[in-house]
Write an enzyme that holds these catalytic residues in place. Structure first.
Site, PDB file in Angstrom:
ATOM      1  N   PRO A  49      68.513  -1.807 -28.713  1.00  0.00           N
ATOM      2  CA  PRO A  49      67.197  -1.597 -29.321  1.00  0.00           C
ATOM      3  C   PRO A  49      67.009  -2.493 -30.540  1.00  0.00           C
ATOM      4  CG  PRO A  49      68.281   0.482 -28.882  1.00  0.00           C
ATOM      5  CD  PRO A  49      69.306  -0.580 -28.668  1.00  0.00           C
ATOM      6  N   GLU A  50      65.909  -3.245 -30.536  1.00  0.00           N
ATOM      7  CA  GLU A  50      65.585  -4.091 -31.672  1.00  0.00           C
ATOM      8  C   GLU A  50      64.237  -3.630 -32.230  1.00  0.00           C
ATOM      9  OE1 GLU A  50      66.179  -8.234 -30.789  1.00  0.00           O
ATOM     10  OE2 GLU A  50      67.830  -7.789 -29.410  1.00  0.00           O
ATOM     11  N   LYS A  72      65.609  -2.181 -37.848  1.00  0.00           N
ATOM     12  CA  LYS A  72      66.073  -1.388 -36.707  1.00  0.00           C
ATOM     13  C   LYS A  72      66.384   0.053 -37.099  1.00  0.00           C
ATOM     14  CE  LYS A  72      68.377  -5.519 -34.901  1.00  0.00           C
ATOM     15  NZ  LYS A  72      69.662  -6.071 -34.434  1.00  0.00           N
ATOM     16  N   LYS A 132      69.298 -22.577 -46.459  1.00  0.00           N
ATOM     17  CA  LYS A 132      70.435 -22.044 -45.720  1.00  0.00           C
ATOM     18  C   LYS A 132      71.159 -23.164 -44.975  1.00  0.00           C
ATOM     19  CE  LYS A 132      69.046 -17.975 -46.975  1.00  0.00           C
ATOM     20  NZ  LYS A 132      69.749 -17.198 -48.020  1.00  0.00           N
ATOM     21  N   ASN A 155      69.392  -9.897 -30.872  1.00  0.00           N
ATOM     22  CA  ASN A 155      69.878 -10.977 -30.018  1.00  0.00           C
ATOM     23  C   ASN A 155      68.795 -11.496 -29.074  1.00  0.00           C
ATOM     24  OD1 ASN A 155      72.024 -12.684 -29.439  1.00  0.00           O
ATOM     25  ND2 ASN A 155      72.638 -11.486 -27.652  1.00  0.00           N
TER      26      ASN A 155
END
Length: 528
Positions: free
Chosen positions: A2-3, A60, A167, A186
């Site tokens: 689950p995202e 999440k 970054k 993902n």
């Protein structure tokens, strides 16, 4: 897993059916791994009698706001899900929930019954989810450590460009970092990179501004679409990578091959023909020939090296090794040094030439026992000198193991001499017998470890014959000396021999050689 779209769908499900209801009964599973930081009884007491005011989500994580503090929070993990009895909820690709199965399911961790008749359950098949009870979830970890929500608080394109440019890691790893953007997991990360045509291993600070702007647009479009259909994957566009990425061996999408790599411990799917890599050289991307030290020319295919290249490579290895030309070997005892010939020098007097030839190369370390020194005489004269040195050396070289048995030649000669001297007189015979004993104990025999060797049968038998001959003379009238007593024998004593003349005994002893036998000595033959 689950995202953000799946958790947002769960929050909307609770908001549609459970708000305003009072929890009349709470059933908590005794799973200390999922129920984090409190016992089932404590969570049950904290929930019963409380009214559900609203539901919140960040990334999440989801939590229920009750009419008094200490609110239950739900981290969905790998397979967490919210089920409302009799209502169709979101269906996950990795963990579908069947609304027709018995409620609550065997995987239910928290089951709530409301005064409105609605029943709510939080389930988790794989037990990676976490249920906590927190005073103010947004101000304490883990929710307080999350970055801006990717759906509700997505930064502007300009802010996203500034943030991404600062970054250094791969862009896919950055998207999975929940402190950077909360809610992207993902499959969402793979989808937004595919839509933006960005390679997942592309360094974040190497992306161009137009590429980051594309990435911003892709994040917004993917999340908007997934949330709008309550994370029902069957309603996702068929052009999405989502429908082709789940198999262990992904197939094709629009005629292009899908490949997988591992980034931040997660399997990432991408399409090389569309998502081109333009950053610095990746680790592990060197070809076999480059790893072996051979660099191909530009535009030239790498083939099998010819013999000249192999020789040149070998010379390069020798030059790098320094003064030592000995190739590297595996672990264990090194091989023994080989000399020019098989001639070995005595440890007492090694030749200078041998010492020079067998000297190990400078700086070459070897493990284990050092090799034995082998000599190589330069000429026949040197070889003769070595042999003479070995003969003249006063100290006998050390030998390993049991020394060889002493030969009985010296004993036989001493016995023969004693027999010849028997014919002269009694005193000489006694002295010769003593000499025989001394000869047998001669320092010629090397020292032995352990039990001494047994006496040779030939010398023992001849000595007995000599002593018996002396005893025969004594019986005729000569007194036997004190040291001429017959030696002790083991086993059955020999039969007595008839008296004979001295000359016959001497002739028989001299003429008849005693054969070598093991065990009991042969019987003496009587002279006729």
């Amino acid at each position: 897993m689950p995202e953000l779209p799946e958790v947002e769908a769960a929050k909307r499900l609770v908001s549609s059916h459970c708000l305003g209801g009072t929890i009349v009964k709470a059933i908590v599973d005794n799973d200390v791994k999922v129920i984090d930081g409190l016992t089932p009884a404590q969570l049950q007491e904290a929930l019963e009698g409380k009214k559900i005011l609203t539901a919140h989500r960040r990334g999440k994580h989801m939590w229920l706001q009750l009419n008094c503090p200490r609110w239950p929070t739900f981290q969905f993990g790998m397979s967490g899900a919210i089920i409302v009895k009799g209502v169709k909820g979101p269906t996950y690709k990795s963990s579908k929930v069947n609304e027709d199965e018995e409620f609550p399911t065997q995987y239910s961790k928290v089951h709530l019954k409301l005064d409105t008749g609605v029943e709510l359950a939080f389930t988790d098949k794989r037990r990676f989810a976490r249920v906590r009870l927190l005073e103010d979830p947004e101000k304490v970890a883990p929710i307080s450590e999350l970055g801006p929500d990717a759906y509700l608080e997505l930064p502007s394109p300009e802010d996203l460009i500034t943030s991404v440019k600062s970054k250094k890691g791969a862009i896919k790893a950055l998207l999975l970092d929940q402190s950077f953007l909360a809610g992207i997991g993902n499959w969402v990360g793979d989808e937004v990179l595919y839509q933006a045509k960005i390679h997942p291993e592309q360094p974040a600070n190497s992306l161009k501004e137009e590429e980051i702007t594309k990435l911003h647009t892709s994040i917004k479009e993917v999340l908007d679409k997934a949330v709008s259909v309550d994370a029902d994957s069957e309603q996702f566009p068929q052009t999405w990578l989502f429908h082709h990425r789940w198999d262990r061996k992904p197939g094709m999408i629009e005629g292009n091959q899908i490949e997988t790599i591992t980034i931040s411990g997660r399997t990432s799917a991408f399409v090389p023909n569309i998502q081109k890599y333009s950053g610095p050289e990746l680790k592990g991307a060197k070809t076999k020939s480059i790893a072996e030290g051979e660099l191909p020319h530009e535009g030239e295919e790498m083939g099998e090296p010819d013999s000249d290249e192999i020789v040149a490579a070998g010379e390069m290895v020798v030059e790098k090794a320094g003064t030592s030309e000995t190739p590297k070997r595996g672990r264990g005892r090194p091989p023994k040094a080989k000399g020019d010939s098989a001639v070995k020098s005595s440890p007492a007097a090694p030749s200078p030439a041998a010492a020079t030839d067998n000297a190990s190369p400078a700086g070459a370390k070897k493990r284990g026992r050092p090799p034995k020194l082998k000599t190589a005489p330069a000429s026949a004269e040197d070889k003769t000198d070595v042999e003479e040195t070995q003969k003249d050396s006063p100290s006998e070289p050390k030998r390993r193991g049991r020394p060889p048995k002493a030969k009985a030649d010296a004993s036989k000669e001493a016995v023969s001499k004693a027999l010849e001297d028997d014919e002269d007189d009694d005193a000489a015979e006694v002295e010769d017998i003593a000499d025989v004993d001394t000869a047998l104990a001669s320092p010629v025999t090397p020292k032995r470890r352990g039990r001494p060797p047994k006496a040779k049968p030939e010398a023992t038998e001849e000595l007995e014959i000599t002593k018996k001959a002396k005893v025969g003379k004594d019986e005729e009238g000569t007194a036997s000396p004190a040291g001429s007593a017959e030696p002790k024998r083991r086993g059955r004593p020999p039969k007595a021999k008839p008296e004979t003349d001295e000359g016959e005994v001497a002739e028989a002893a001299a003429a008849t050689p005693t054969p070598k036998k093991r065990g009991r000595p042969p019987k003496a033959k009587s002279a006729s």
